[in-house]
Design an enzyme around this catalytic site. Structure first.
Site, PDB file in Angstrom:
ATOM      1  N   HIS A   1       3.443   9.230 -19.343  1.00 61.61           N
ATOM      2  CA  HIS A   1       4.676   9.784 -19.898  1.00 61.61           C
ATOM      3  C   HIS A   1       4.491  11.188 -20.465  1.00 61.61           C
ATOM      4  O   HIS A   1       5.486  11.868 -20.739  1.00 61.61           O
ATOM      5  CB  HIS A   1       5.221   8.849 -20.976  1.00 61.61           C
ATOM      6  CG  HIS A   1       6.029   7.713 -20.427  1.00 61.61           C
ATOM      7  ND1 HIS A   1       5.480   6.757 -19.612  1.00 61.61           N
ATOM      8  CD2 HIS A   1       7.346   7.394 -20.556  1.00 61.61           C
ATOM      9  CE1 HIS A   1       6.419   5.883 -19.274  1.00 61.61           C
ATOM     10  NE2 HIS A   1       7.563   6.255 -19.814  1.00 61.61           N
TER      11      HIS A   1
ATOM     12  N   SER B   1       5.910  11.489 -14.113  1.00 63.47           N
ATOM     13  CA  SER B   1       5.484  10.936 -12.832  1.00 63.47           C
ATOM     14  C   SER B   1       5.246  12.045 -11.817  1.00 63.47           C
ATOM     15  O   SER B   1       5.936  13.063 -11.813  1.00 63.47           O
ATOM     16  CB  SER B   1       6.546   9.979 -12.296  1.00 63.47           C
ATOM     17  OG  SER B   1       6.712   8.869 -13.144  1.00 63.47           O
TER      18      SER B   1
ATOM     19  N   LYS C   1      16.132   0.181  -8.354  1.00 59.38           N
ATOM     20  CA  LYS C   1      15.224   0.237  -7.209  1.00 59.38           C
ATOM     21  C   LYS C   1      14.034  -0.687  -7.410  1.00 59.38           C
ATOM     22  O   LYS C   1      13.628  -1.414  -6.487  1.00 59.38           O
ATOM     23  CB  LYS C   1      14.747   1.675  -7.018  1.00 59.38           C
ATOM     24  CG  LYS C   1      14.015   1.933  -5.710  1.00 59.38           C
ATOM     25  CD  LYS C   1      13.712   3.404  -5.537  1.00 59.38           C
ATOM     26  CE  LYS C   1      13.026   3.661  -4.204  1.00 59.38           C
ATOM     27  NZ  LYS C   1      12.724   5.095  -4.013  1.00 59.38           N
ATOM     28  N   ASP C   2      13.459  -0.685  -8.622  1.00 54.67           N
ATOM     29  CA  ASP C   2      12.353  -1.599  -8.926  1.00 54.67           C
ATOM     30  C   ASP C   2      12.810  -3.047  -8.851  1.00 54.67           C
ATOM     31  O   ASP C   2      12.075  -3.920  -8.375  1.00 54.67           O
ATOM     32  CB  ASP C   2      11.789  -1.312 -10.320  1.00 54.67           C
ATOM     33  CG  ASP C   2      10.872  -0.096 -10.337  1.00 54.67           C
ATOM     34  OD1 ASP C   2      10.233   0.172  -9.306  1.00 54.67           O
ATOM     35  OD2 ASP C   2      10.797   0.579 -11.374  1.00 54.67           O
TER      36      ASP C   2
ATOM     37  N   GLU D   1     -14.309 -13.712  -2.869  1.00 50.67           N
ATOM     38  CA  GLU D   1     -12.891 -13.622  -2.534  1.00 50.67           C
ATOM     39  C   GLU D   1     -12.634 -12.360  -1.719  1.00 50.67           C
ATOM     40  O   GLU D   1     -13.372 -11.372  -1.793  1.00 50.67           O
ATOM     41  CB  GLU D   1     -12.051 -13.589  -3.817  1.00 50.67           C
ATOM     42  CG  GLU D   1     -11.954 -14.936  -4.530  1.00 50.67           C
ATOM     43  CD  GLU D   1     -10.914 -15.845  -3.906  1.00 50.67           C
ATOM     44  OE1 GLU D   1     -11.009 -16.104  -2.683  1.00 50.67           O
ATOM     45  OE2 GLU D   1     -10.029 -16.320  -4.635  1.00 50.67           O
TER      46      GLU D   1
END
Length: 429
Positions: A219, A223, A247-248, A291
């Protein structure tokens, strides 16, 4: 991210005013994920994976707490408590499979998030701290996932713990004492299981703390975006709420459908069959494999088969395995190109799509294959390119390539010529 055009939180309700004066939590939410946080208007769907990763972490913490209520860290009953949770506890099967498959989904999301950062130069100034904290999160995830894999105390759990902790024995002088300290003895047993359970329960909350620092560091500069061009005017941004929240939200819905299909129809597809057999120290599995999300680094470990002068092959493999992740810490200084986005770097783009991506795909495949030819030789070649990409190719390419012309602003890259952005003062960022 602070801009002069950013909305300010001004509560209208008397209670919210009282709360904001004494504990500015509403203001924090508003400025972090609300209309008070301007975000570049050109973010594509690859930028949804950061929010998705936070959701995966929450799923892992919640399901892990429920699983811990029914788990006993004792080698005599650990395997049975997992089976009891699946068969006898109400919705226990869902918690167990959501936690196990949630780890795989978490790593899928994180791998996409990391490689998006590679391509779009998210590690470049002024976001170096965001990147460094992200690498720390990945290392903590790897440690947490390894310890979690041991807890069911199946065949792969036991032998995986024995092999991986045995790697510390390759460290000169302090290796064997360190290995015994980690295990609480000479081999995986009750002491090791208790330690791994304790740390597996603790580390997700440590990850959560580092995630908060990661978001805080994000922040400050704001971004990044697909063009790599910094924000120049108000027209370059939109409020996080409602645009990117919607959108998320849509992307989370798609993720939930995929996750549900795996959870309800293929819950055991990513698990190794031998781990559904109780641990037996007297019976070594034919093919010990971790894994799937450890496979590329496991392939690098196994790529070293010959001693180099006085350096044992095992030690070189251990150093290379950890070095494969540690090299990411130095990316902000290895890549000196002034252009961030790979979309405007034609030579870098070729090495990324036809070099790094195939090398990682080969390492994933070879890490899950048998430790035999031709897989060992193929993994050696892939590991060689992997390190060469970061340590040789990236610095040279960043010094010699001629980038494509960048758009003047984010708005111009979206809508064409942006008169408002062109007329904005150069220091308006």
């Amino acid at each position: 991210m602070s801009f002069p055009w950013a909305n300010e939180y001004k509560p209208s309700h008397p209670f919210m005013q009282w709360m904001d004066d004494r504990l500015p939590l509403p203001r924090l939410v508003f400025n972090s994920v609300g209309a008070g946080y301007p975000v570049p208007r050109n973010l594509n769907y690859f930028w949804n994976f950061g929010f998705l990763a936070a959701l995966c972490l929450i799923v892992q913490i919640v399901t892990g707490i429920v699983m811990a209520m029914h788990y006993a860290a004792n080698t005599a009953v650990a395997f049975d408590t997992i089976e009891m949770t699946v068969r006898d506890v109400n919705w226990g099967w869902m918690m167990r499979y959501a936690h196990a498959n949630g780890a795989s989904m978490f790593f899928i999301v994180i791998y996409v998030h990391i490689f998006r950062g590679f391509y779009y130069g998210s590690y470049k100034a002024p976001r170096e701290m965001v990147w460094l904290l992200g690498v720390v999160i990945f290392l903590l995830m790897m440690a947490t996932a390894f310890m979690g894999y041991v807890l069911p105390w199946g065949q792969m759990s036991f032998w995986g713990a024995k092999v991986i902790t045995g790697l510390f024995g390759a460290i000169p002088f302090v290796g064997e004492p360190l290995q015994q300290w980690l295990l609480g003895g000479f081999a995986p047993d009750n002491a090791a299981l208790n330690r791994f359970f304790s740390l597996h329960y603790l580390l997700p909350f440590v990850i959560l703390g580092v995630v908060i620092l990661h978001i805080w560091a994000l922040h400050i500069p704001g971004s990044s975006n697909p063009t790599g061009v910094e924000v120049k005017a108000e027209s370059d941004t939109v409020p996080f709420y409602p645009y990117y929240v919607a959108k998320d939200g849509w992307f989370i819905g798609v993720f939930a459908i995929v996750f549900s299909l795996m959870l309800f129809y293929f819950p055991n597809s990513l698990g190794h069959p031998d781990n559904y057999i109780p641990a037996n120290p007297m019976s070594t599995p034919a093919h010990i494999v971790p894994e799937w999300y450890f496979w590329p680094f496991y392939a690098i470990l196994r790529a070293f088969t010959q001693d180099f002068f006085f350096i044992p092959a095992k030690l070189m493999g251990v150093l290379a395995m950890f070095g494969a992740i540690l090299v990411w810490f130095f990316l902000p200084w290895l890549d000196k190109s002034p252009v961030r986005s790979g979309s405007y770097r034609p030579l870098y783009k070729k090495f990324f799509w036809f070099g790094l991506i195939p090398a990682m795909a080969v390492l994933f495949y070879c890490g899950g294959a048998a430790a035999a030819e031709p897989y060992v030789m193929i993994s050696q070649l892939a590991a060689l390119y992997y390190f060469a990409h970061f340590l040789i190719v990236l610095p040279i390419v960043s010094a010699i390539e001629k980038p494509l012309p960048l758009p003047y602003s984010i708005t111009e890259s979206v809508l064409g010529t942006d008169e408002a952005a062109q007329l904005a003062p150069s220091g308006s960022v």
